[in-house]
Design a protein around this motif. Structure first.
Motif, PDB file in Angstrom:
ATOM      1  N   UNK A  32       7.205  34.075  17.133  1.00 42.98           N
ATOM      2  CA  UNK A  32       7.442  35.490  17.434  1.00 42.98           C
ATOM      3  C   UNK A  32       8.812  35.632  18.087  1.00 42.98           C
ATOM      4  N   UNK A  33       8.849  36.256  19.260  1.00 40.44           N
ATOM      5  CA  UNK A  33      10.148  36.447  19.920  1.00 40.44           C
ATOM      6  C   UNK A  33      10.646  35.199  20.658  1.00 40.44           C
ATOM      7  N   UNK A  34       9.774  34.178  20.800  1.00 39.83           N
ATOM      8  CA  UNK A  34      10.165  32.999  21.597  1.00 39.83           C
ATOM      9  C   UNK A  34      10.908  31.995  20.721  1.00 39.83           C
ATOM     10  N   UNK A  35      12.169  31.720  21.079  1.00 46.58           N
ATOM     11  CA  UNK A  35      12.951  30.729  20.339  1.00 46.58           C
ATOM     12  C   UNK A  35      12.687  29.358  20.957  1.00 46.58           C
ATOM     13  N   UNK A  36      11.678  28.664  20.459  1.00 45.21           N
ATOM     14  CA  UNK A  36      11.294  27.381  21.061  1.00 45.21           C
ATOM     15  C   UNK A  36      12.372  26.337  20.796  1.00 45.21           C
ATOM     16  N   UNK A  37      12.882  26.293  19.560  1.00 48.90           N
ATOM     17  CA  UNK A  37      13.969  25.391  19.185  1.00 48.90           C
ATOM     18  C   UNK A  37      15.036  26.232  18.510  1.00 48.90           C
ATOM     19  N   UNK A  38      16.263  26.178  19.025  1.00 46.19           N
ATOM     20  CA  UNK A  38      17.321  27.043  18.484  1.00 46.19           C
ATOM     21  C   UNK A  38      18.350  26.301  17.661  1.00 46.19           C
ATOM     22  N   UNK A  39      18.739  25.115  18.154  1.00 44.63           N
ATOM     23  CA  UNK A  39      19.739  24.347  17.416  1.00 44.63           C
ATOM     24  C   UNK A  39      19.655  22.896  17.868  1.00 44.63           C
ATOM     25  N   UNK A  40      18.794  22.146  17.202  1.00 47.98           N
ATOM     26  CA  UNK A  40      18.602  20.756  17.624  1.00 47.98           C
ATOM     27  C   UNK A  40      19.060  19.791  16.541  1.00 47.98           C
ATOM     28  N   UNK A  41      19.889  18.832  16.980  1.00 39.26           N
ATOM     29  CA  UNK A  41      20.257  17.683  16.150  1.00 39.26           C
ATOM     30  C   UNK A  41      19.596  16.478  16.789  1.00 39.26           C
ATOM     31  N   UNK A  42      18.961  15.668  15.980  1.00 36.84           N
ATOM     32  CA  UNK A  42      18.230  14.538  16.552  1.00 36.84           C
ATOM     33  C   UNK A  42      18.297  13.354  15.604  1.00 36.84           C
ATOM     34  N   UNK A  43      18.576  12.190  16.147  1.00 39.43           N
ATOM     35  CA  UNK A  43      18.586  10.974  15.345  1.00 39.43           C
ATOM     36  C   UNK A  43      17.816   9.885  16.066  1.00 39.43           C
ATOM     37  N   UNK A  44      17.116   9.069  15.299  1.00 39.79           N
ATOM     38  CA  UNK A  44      16.449   7.901  15.873  1.00 39.79           C
ATOM     39  C   UNK A  44      16.536   6.788  14.845  1.00 39.79           C
ATOM     40  N   UNK A  57       9.215  23.127  28.626  1.00 45.92           N
ATOM     41  CA  UNK A  57       9.534  24.299  27.823  1.00 45.92           C
ATOM     42  C   UNK A  57      10.851  24.216  27.060  1.00 45.92           C
ATOM     43  N   UNK A  58      11.489  23.025  27.035  1.00 45.40           N
ATOM     44  CA  UNK A  58      12.799  22.925  26.378  1.00 45.40           C
ATOM     45  C   UNK A  58      12.687  22.757  24.866  1.00 45.40           C
ATOM     46  N   UNK A  59      11.489  22.475  24.376  1.00 47.90           N
ATOM     47  CA  UNK A  59      11.294  22.384  22.927  1.00 47.90           C
ATOM     48  C   UNK A  59      10.939  20.996  22.408  1.00 47.90           C
ATOM     49  N   UNK A  60      10.600  20.070  23.316  1.00 52.89           N
ATOM     50  CA  UNK A  60      10.315  18.698  22.898  1.00 52.89           C
ATOM     51  C   UNK A  60       9.120  18.622  21.953  1.00 52.89           C
ATOM     52  N   UNK A  61       8.004  19.228  22.372  1.00 51.24           N
ATOM     53  CA  UNK A  61       6.796  19.155  21.546  1.00 51.24           C
ATOM     54  C   UNK A  61       7.011  19.879  20.223  1.00 51.24           C
ATOM     55  N   UNK A  62       7.701  21.013  20.270  1.00 52.54           N
ATOM     56  CA  UNK A  62       7.983  21.762  19.040  1.00 52.54           C
ATOM     57  C   UNK A  62       8.797  20.890  18.074  1.00 52.54           C
ATOM     58  N   UNK A 226      17.828  21.025  26.031  1.00 53.38           N
ATOM     59  CA  UNK A 226      17.651  22.046  27.049  1.00 53.38           C
ATOM     60  C   UNK A 226      17.583  23.392  26.349  1.00 53.38           C
ATOM     61  N   UNK A 227      16.599  24.191  26.673  1.00 50.41           N
ATOM     62  CA  UNK A 227      16.431  25.528  26.087  1.00 50.41           C
ATOM     63  C   UNK A 227      16.607  25.539  24.582  1.00 50.41           C
ATOM     64  N   UNK A 228      16.001  24.555  23.917  1.00 51.08           N
ATOM     65  CA  UNK A 228      16.024  24.557  22.457  1.00 51.08           C
ATOM     66  C   UNK A 228      17.297  24.063  21.813  1.00 51.08           C
ATOM     67  N   UNK A 229      18.238  23.526  22.630  1.00 45.93           N
ATOM     68  CA  UNK A 229      19.491  22.996  22.089  1.00 45.93           C
ATOM     69  C   UNK A 229      19.623  21.517  22.431  1.00 45.93           C
ATOM     70  N   UNK A 230      20.259  20.746  21.527  1.00 46.88           N
ATOM     71  CA  UNK A 230      20.643  19.389  21.904  1.00 46.88           C
ATOM     72  C   UNK A 230      21.876  19.492  22.780  1.00 46.88           C
ATOM     73  N   UNK A 231      21.811  18.878  23.968  1.00 46.41           N
ATOM     74  CA  UNK A 231      22.966  18.967  24.852  1.00 46.41           C
ATOM     75  C   UNK A 231      23.694  17.632  24.986  1.00 46.41           C
ATOM     76  N   UNK A 232      23.075  16.546  24.629  1.00 48.68           N
ATOM     77  CA  UNK A 232      23.744  15.250  24.713  1.00 48.68           C
ATOM     78  C   UNK A 232      22.931  14.225  23.939  1.00 48.68           C
ATOM     79  N   UNK A 233      23.653  13.338  23.228  1.00 49.03           N
ATOM     80  CA  UNK A 233      22.998  12.167  22.640  1.00 49.03           C
ATOM     81  C   UNK A 233      23.795  10.966  23.112  1.00 49.03           C
ATOM     82  N   UNK A 234      23.149   9.980  23.677  1.00 49.92           N
ATOM     83  CA  UNK A 234      23.900   8.802  24.120  1.00 49.92           C
ATOM     84  C   UNK A 234      23.038   7.552  24.064  1.00 49.92           C
ATOM     85  N   UNK A 235      23.716   6.411  23.981  1.00 46.94           N
ATOM     86  CA  UNK A 235      22.991   5.152  24.058  1.00 46.94           C
ATOM     87  C   UNK A 235      22.894   4.784  25.534  1.00 46.94           C
TER      88      UNK A 235
END
Ligand SMILES: Nc1ncnc2c1ncn2[C@@H]1O[C@H](COP(=O)(O)OP(=O)(O)OP(=O)(O)O)[C@@H](O)[C@H]1O
Ligand SMILES: [Mg+2]
Length: 326
Positions: A32-44, A57-62, A226-235
């Motif tokens: 609905x109006x809740x943007x659970x994930x807005x812009x996530x880049x993820x690699x594993x 509430x940052x969007x991990x489970x989503x 954080x808040x549905x965005x990827x903010x950092x990826x690091x080793x």
């Protein structure tokens, strides 16, 4: 805040896609109006434990639900072991183990019955399912409770059963949502060793958690959201090389201060009212600088009683991201 994730080069790209890794880009999902994930880049990458870190509430489970094919993204692309979960959920589920943050075990069944039932759902015959269930019950140290109804399990025991359930199909990719919550210290160590072993065996292991100190020892890489965005990826190696807070404890604060001043090291000092004991807090640019400074202090005769980072590796990044956020 707009997320700036460094785009990995070709070498890293192939590391993540080779043999069962995860690559997700530009993911978005609203309820609905809740943007659970807005812009996530993820690699594993296969062979590694990747931590997914972010506040409540940052969007991990989503995100994990989308990777697991249990939720459709509104936007963005996902590849899990070369397969797109949105268009081919069956193929993804065959190679995936999913441990949800809530248990949802079938309470009247015993641990063994739950595992053999799930094995049957994966198409294993009775005999193979029974062998697999017994193996996994041992692996998660539930052998003694195998024939007890799951409703009497403690939270930690139920978590371990849930992990066993996620492993039933020997998945190439394992997604664990807060697996350590409810586990006692001994069980946490066991979980850490088990996940390390699974990653060393070539599996892609993703674990979400807030317990950062625990992830330092377990993870090879971390993605901060954080808040549905990827903010950092690091080793973790990158985390070790970054500027960190250190606490230096001493029996003689004036002596410590003199030597730090001589070496142009800025610090804040605390000492006891009735003695020169106390400590200094400073920031150092990585482990090499820390080692050199400790050497200087000891050579100058400063009675140092402790010299250590003030926070864990991932906590350091987490706190710096919080400071930097609006
Ligand atoms: N099914 C849903 N319907 C409506 N809102 C949802 C739904 N699922 C998640 N949300 C909202 O989306 C946001 C992200 O939720 P999510 O569960 O992904 O966070 P999380 O990082 O896993 O948090 P936690 O650390 O508490 O587990 C929250 O604001 C949550 O309220
Ligand atoms: Mg969650």
């Amino acid at each position: 805040m707009e997320s700036e994730v460094p785009s990995p080069g070709g070498v890293l790209e192939s590391k993540h896609t080779r043999g069962g890794g995860i690559v997700a880009t530009g993911l978005a999902r609203s309820f609905g109006p809740v943007k659970a994930v807005e812009n996530i880049d993820f690699r594993a990458a296969p062979g590694e434990v990747t931590a997914l870190i972010g506040p409540n509430g940052s969007g991990k489970t989503t995100l994990l639900l989308m990777l697991a094919s249990l939720l459709r993204p509104d936007r963005g692309s996902i590849s899990v072991a070369g397969v797109d979960p949105a268009t081919n959920p069956r193929a993804v589920r065959a190679v995936l183990g999913w441990m949800p943050d809530t248990l949802g075990v079938w309470e009247s069944l015993t641990g063994r019955e739950i595992l053999t039932t799930v094995a049957a759902l994966y198409g294993m015959d009775k005999k193979r399912g029974a062998v697999r269930a017994a193996e996994l019950l041992e692996l998660v140290s539930l052998g003694d409770l195998a024939d007890t109804p799951a409703r009497v399990f403690s939270r930690g025991q139920a978590q371990r059963l849930s992990l066993a359930r996620a492993l039933i199909n020997d998945p190439a990719v394992l997604l664990l949502d807060e697996p350590a919550s409810g586990l006692d210290p001994g069980a946490r160590v066991q979980l850490r060793l088990l996940l390390r072993q699974l990653a060393d065996g070539g599996k892609t292991v993703v674990i979400s958690s807030h317990v950062l100190a625990e992830l330092d020892e377990m993870a090879d890489a971390a993605v901060f959201i954080s808040k549905g965005h990827t903010v950092r990826s690091q080793t973790l190696a990158e985390a070790g090389a970054q500027t960190r807070g250190y606490t230096i404890a001493t029996l003689d604060v004036p002596a410590l201060r003199r030597v730090l001043d001589e070496n142009q090291v800025q610090a804040t000092y605390q000492h006891d009212l009735d003695s020169p004991r106390g400590n200094a807090k400073t920031r150092l640019a990585g482990e090499a600088e820390a080692a050199a400074l400790l050497n200087t202090l000891v050579a100058a005769g400063v009675p140092v009683t402790a010299f250590a980072p003030s926070s864990g590796l991932l906590e350091e990044t987490y706190l710096s991201l919080e400071e930097g956020s609006p």
